[in-house]
Scaffold this active site. Structure first.
Site, mmCIF file in Angstrom:
data_model
loop_
_atom_site.group_PDB
_atom_site.id
_atom_site.type_symbol
_atom_site.label_atom_id
_atom_site.label_comp_id
_atom_site.label_asym_id
_atom_site.label_seq_id
_atom_site.Cartn_x
_atom_site.Cartn_y
_atom_site.Cartn_z
ATOM 1 N N CYS A 2 -64.785 -14.326 -11.576
ATOM 2 C CA CYS A 2 -65.553 -13.508 -12.523
ATOM 3 C C CYS A 2 -66.926 -14.154 -12.667
ATOM 4 O O CYS A 2 -67.006 -15.375 -12.833
ATOM 5 C CB CYS A 2 -64.841 -13.476 -13.873
ATOM 6 S SG CYS A 2 -65.735 -12.545 -15.129
ATOM 7 N N LEU A 3 -67.968 -13.342 -12.602
ATOM 8 C CA LEU A 3 -69.320 -13.911 -12.692
ATOM 9 C C LEU A 3 -69.557 -14.590 -14.038
ATOM 10 O O LEU A 3 -70.428 -15.433 -14.156
ATOM 11 C CB LEU A 3 -70.375 -12.820 -12.463
ATOM 12 C CG LEU A 3 -70.406 -12.223 -11.044
ATOM 13 C CD1 LEU A 3 -71.434 -11.103 -10.965
ATOM 14 C CD2 LEU A 3 -70.693 -13.289 -10.001
ATOM 15 N N GLY A 22 -67.989 -6.922 -8.493
ATOM 16 C CA GLY A 22 -68.039 -5.948 -9.566
ATOM 17 C C GLY A 22 -68.759 -6.552 -10.749
ATOM 18 O O GLY A 22 -68.851 -7.778 -10.870
ATOM 19 N N HIS A 81 -63.059 -5.570 -18.870
ATOM 20 C CA HIS A 81 -64.263 -6.074 -19.547
ATOM 21 C C HIS A 81 -64.758 -5.099 -20.626
ATOM 22 O O HIS A 81 -65.240 -5.511 -21.677
ATOM 23 C CB HIS A 81 -65.411 -6.265 -18.549
ATOM 24 C CG HIS A 81 -65.446 -7.622 -17.893
ATOM 25 N ND1 HIS A 81 -65.572 -8.792 -18.598
ATOM 26 C CD2 HIS A 81 -65.394 -7.982 -16.583
ATOM 27 C CE1 HIS A 81 -65.598 -9.814 -17.754
ATOM 28 N NE2 HIS A 81 -65.489 -9.353 -16.523
ATOM 29 N N GLN A 120 -71.171 -7.864 -19.377
ATOM 30 C CA GLN A 120 -71.496 -9.136 -18.714
ATOM 31 C C GLN A 120 -72.995 -9.383 -18.636
ATOM 32 O O GLN A 120 -73.424 -10.489 -18.320
ATOM 33 C CB GLN A 120 -70.914 -9.169 -17.293
ATOM 34 C CG GLN A 120 -69.408 -9.259 -17.273
ATOM 35 C CD GLN A 120 -68.907 -9.373 -15.860
ATOM 36 O OE1 GLN A 120 -68.758 -8.368 -15.174
ATOM 37 N NE2 GLN A 120 -68.665 -10.588 -15.396
ATOM 38 N N HIS A 143 -60.190 -5.241 -13.263
ATOM 39 C CA HIS A 143 -60.890 -6.381 -13.865
ATOM 40 C C HIS A 143 -62.119 -5.900 -14.652
ATOM 41 O O HIS A 143 -62.332 -6.297 -15.797
ATOM 42 C CB HIS A 143 -61.298 -7.346 -12.737
ATOM 43 C CG HIS A 143 -62.070 -8.541 -13.188
ATOM 44 N ND1 HIS A 143 -61.595 -9.826 -13.074
ATOM 45 C CD2 HIS A 143 -63.303 -8.660 -13.748
ATOM 46 C CE1 HIS A 143 -62.490 -10.673 -13.561
ATOM 47 N NE2 HIS A 143 -63.540 -9.994 -13.966
ATOM 48 N N GLU A 144 -62.891 -5.005 -14.043
ATOM 49 C CA GLU A 144 -64.134 -4.553 -14.697
ATOM 50 C C GLU A 144 -63.840 -3.643 -15.898
ATOM 51 O O GLU A 144 -64.508 -3.732 -16.920
ATOM 52 C CB GLU A 144 -65.044 -3.822 -13.692
ATOM 53 C CG GLU A 144 -65.473 -4.646 -12.480
ATOM 54 C CD GLU A 144 -66.015 -6.024 -12.819
ATOM 55 O OE1 GLU A 144 -66.570 -6.225 -13.916
ATOM 56 O OE2 GLU A 144 -65.865 -6.921 -11.968
HETATM 57 ZN ZN LIG Z 1 -65.367 -10.410 -14.805
#
Ligand SMILES: [Zn+2]
Length: 176
Positions: A89-90, A46, A135, A51, A131-132
């Site tokens: 997480c990226l 995701g 963000h 991000q 999670h997204e």
């Molecule tokens: Zn993340």
């Protein structure tokens, strides 16, 4: 033509609350396409617009059946039952932590054509969506940790801060 790059913790853009998307313009569609590319390249499940440095309420995520984009997503219902699983997480390279989240959620959003949609998600997809969507509100997965786990990963977070603070995201930091 993909010039977006992943913003890494502690980039302040990750803490900004995102704005609603008022209109799905060609630019918004282009951004979504590029986000999908970035997510694929970095093998994420995701990705949220902040991000890649864009404070707008847009996420993309991958399920077994392909990629979905959601615009202005909002969690409308959270199941009572929670489950714990590992999350990455990226924006936090090489950090995997166990986090407790509701197993089932319901989400309302616009799809890429501007149509209002509702979806129910469970387990892994539910986790990715939570999670997204976090963000978009400037909430990071480390915020969901209990105190003991926060202490446990402190060194890792400090290492990330050292590596990425003040540098442009994606800058070469090959040493060590
Ligand atoms: Zn993340």
């Amino acid at each position: 033509m993909n010039n977006l790059e992943i913003k890494k913790y502690p980039d302040p853009v990750l803490r900004k609350k995102c704005e609603e998307v008022e209109e799905i313009t060609p630019e918004v569609k282009k951004l979504i396409e590029e986000m999908v590319l970035v997510m694929g390249k970095d093998k994420g499940m995701g990705l949220a617009a902040p991000q890649v440095g864009i404070s707008k309420k847009i996420i993309v995520f991958e399920t077994g059946n392909g990629v979905t984009a959601l615009i202005n997503p909002k969690i409308t219902k959270r199941g009572e039952k929670q489950f714990i699983d590992s999350e990455g997480c990226l924006s936090f390279p090489d950090l995997w932590i166990k986090i407790k989240r509701p197993e089932k959620i319901e989400v309302e959003a616009l799809d890429i054509t501007g149509r209002k949609i509702g979806l129910a998600a469970s387990m892994m997809v539910s986790r990715v969506l939570q999670h997204e969507i976090d963000h978009l509100n400037g909430i990071l997965f480390i915020d969901r940790l209990g105190l003991l786990d926060k202490i446990r990963i402190r060194n890792k977070l400090n290492a990330l801060k050292k590596k990425y603070a003040g540098s442009k995201s994606g800058a070469k930091a090959d040493e060590k």
